[in-house]
Design a protein around this motif. Structure first.
Motif, short mmCIF file in Angstrom:
data_model
loop_
_atom_site.label_atom_id
_atom_site.label_comp_id
_atom_site.label_asym_id
_atom_site.label_seq_id
_atom_site.Cartn_x
_atom_site.Cartn_y
_atom_site.Cartn_z
N LEU A 18 -12.22 3.44 8.80
CA LEU A 18 -11.19 4.46 8.97
C LEU A 18 -9.85 3.81 8.69
N TYR A 19 -9.05 4.46 7.86
CA TYR A 19 -7.72 3.95 7.56
C TYR A 19 -6.72 4.71 8.41
N CYS A 20 -5.77 3.98 8.98
CA CYS A 20 -4.80 4.57 9.89
C CYS A 20 -3.41 4.03 9.59
N THR A 21 -2.40 4.84 9.90
CA THR A 21 -1.02 4.35 9.83
C THR A 21 -0.57 4.09 11.26
N LEU A 22 0.10 2.99 11.44
CA LEU A 22 0.62 2.64 12.76
C LEU A 22 1.84 3.49 13.08
N THR A 23 2.02 3.76 14.35
CA THR A 23 3.28 4.36 14.78
C THR A 23 4.34 3.28 14.70
N GLU A 24 5.60 3.67 14.79
CA GLU A 24 6.68 2.66 14.76
C GLU A 24 6.50 1.66 15.91
N ASP A 25 6.19 2.17 17.11
CA ASP A 25 5.97 1.29 18.26
C ASP A 25 4.74 0.41 18.05
N ILE A 56 -5.00 8.55 12.09
CA ILE A 56 -6.01 8.50 11.04
C ILE A 56 -5.44 9.11 9.76
N MET A 57 -5.67 8.42 8.64
CA MET A 57 -5.19 8.90 7.35
C MET A 57 -6.24 9.79 6.71
N ILE A 58 -5.79 10.65 5.83
CA ILE A 58 -6.69 11.48 5.04
C ILE A 58 -7.03 10.68 3.79
N GLY A 59 -8.26 10.26 3.65
CA GLY A 59 -8.67 9.48 2.49
C GLY A 59 -8.38 8.00 2.67
N GLN A 60 -8.36 7.32 1.56
CA GLN A 60 -8.17 5.87 1.55
C GLN A 60 -6.92 5.56 0.73
N PRO A 61 -6.07 4.65 1.23
CA PRO A 61 -4.85 4.34 0.48
C PRO A 61 -5.15 3.52 -0.77
N LYS A 62 -4.28 3.65 -1.75
CA LYS A 62 -4.34 2.76 -2.90
C LYS A 62 -3.57 1.53 -2.47
N ALA A 63 -4.28 0.50 -2.09
CA ALA A 63 -3.62 -0.64 -1.50
C ALA A 63 -4.17 -1.94 -2.04
N ILE A 64 -3.30 -2.92 -2.06
CA ILE A 64 -3.75 -4.26 -2.37
C ILE A 64 -4.52 -4.77 -1.16
N ALA A 65 -5.00 -5.96 -1.23
CA ALA A 65 -5.79 -6.53 -0.13
C ALA A 65 -4.95 -6.63 1.14
N PRO A 122 0.81 -1.20 0.00
CA PRO A 122 0.00 0.00 0.00
C PRO A 122 0.86 1.27 0.00
N VAL A 123 0.32 2.31 -0.58
CA VAL A 123 0.97 3.61 -0.56
C VAL A 123 0.15 4.50 0.36
N PRO A 124 0.65 4.75 1.58
CA PRO A 124 -0.14 5.54 2.51
C PRO A 124 -0.31 6.97 2.04
N THR A 156 0.87 -5.20 6.42
CA THR A 156 2.14 -5.20 7.14
C THR A 156 3.26 -4.46 6.42
N GLY A 157 3.09 -4.14 5.16
CA GLY A 157 4.14 -3.46 4.40
C GLY A 157 4.33 -2.02 4.84
N GLY A 158 5.51 -1.48 4.58
CA GLY A 158 5.81 -0.09 4.91
C GLY A 158 5.65 0.19 6.38
N ARG A 159 5.01 1.29 6.69
CA ARG A 159 4.81 1.67 8.08
C ARG A 159 3.74 0.82 8.75
N GLY A 160 2.87 0.22 7.97
CA GLY A 160 1.78 -0.56 8.50
C GLY A 160 0.49 0.24 8.48
N ILE A 161 -0.53 -0.34 7.89
CA ILE A 161 -1.82 0.35 7.79
C ILE A 161 -2.89 -0.53 8.43
N LEU A 162 -3.80 0.13 9.13
CA LEU A 162 -4.96 -0.54 9.72
C LEU A 162 -6.22 0.04 9.09
N GLU A 163 -7.25 -0.79 9.02
CA GLU A 163 -8.58 -0.31 8.66
C GLU A 163 -9.51 -0.77 9.76
#
Length: 161
Positions: free
Chosen positions: A139-146, A97-106, A34-36, A128-135
């Protein structure tokens, strides 16, 4: 005359390709994950609640089909330890919380909190790729490093990652 036209056409083609590449419009390779989009800087916090979590079931995506026809398979053992459940909640609540929805694979995983009577609460989809994204709750969110480290640690504890 034909040779001259061919040379002009060749130079024109080279010029056109160079112009496209220098303008950043060349085709880029497909991204493996995914591209956050930019995040808002606002933590998910209390926008989601997981009352009375008894366990977290983990399912792993077994196909690379579109989201409407994904195939999930139970993976690893459910998380039941109180410390594990608290770490899960912390990782989710601190996600931004992300602004919008990522262009992401499943998504790669589905984490399903379950209460004491077996009722499934809101499912959390995880990339799990990159920083990590949750839905969570659309709501789409990016995980903190921790947060990403906590989630990956939980997946390893369960034998799912």
């Amino acid at each position: 005359m034909t040779q001259r036209i061919k040379k002009i056409a060749l130079w024109f083609t080279v010029f056109l390709i160079a112009a496209v590449v220098t303008q950043g419009k060349a085709l880029a390779p497909l991204s493996p994950g995914p591209v956050p989009k930019p995040h808002s800087g606002v933590p998910l916090g209390n926008r989601v609640s997981f009352p009375y979590i008894h366990e977290i079931r983990i399912e792993k995506r077994t196909s690379s089909l579109t989201a409407s026809s994904l195939i999930w398979q139970e993976s690893g053992i459910p998380l039941t330890n109180a410390e594990q459940l608290a770490r899960f909640e912390e990782a989710v609540r601190t996600a931004e919380i992300m602004i919008g929805q990522p262009k992401a694979i499943a998504p790669d995983f589905k984490l399903i909190p379950v209460d004491r009577v077996g009722k499934e609460l809101t499912a959390v989809h995880l990339w799990t790729g990159g920083r990590g994204i949750l839905e969570v709750n659309d709501l789409y969110c990016t995980l903190t490093e921790d947060g990403k480290a906590l989630i990956l640690s939980l997946l390893k504890d369960a034998g799912a990652y």
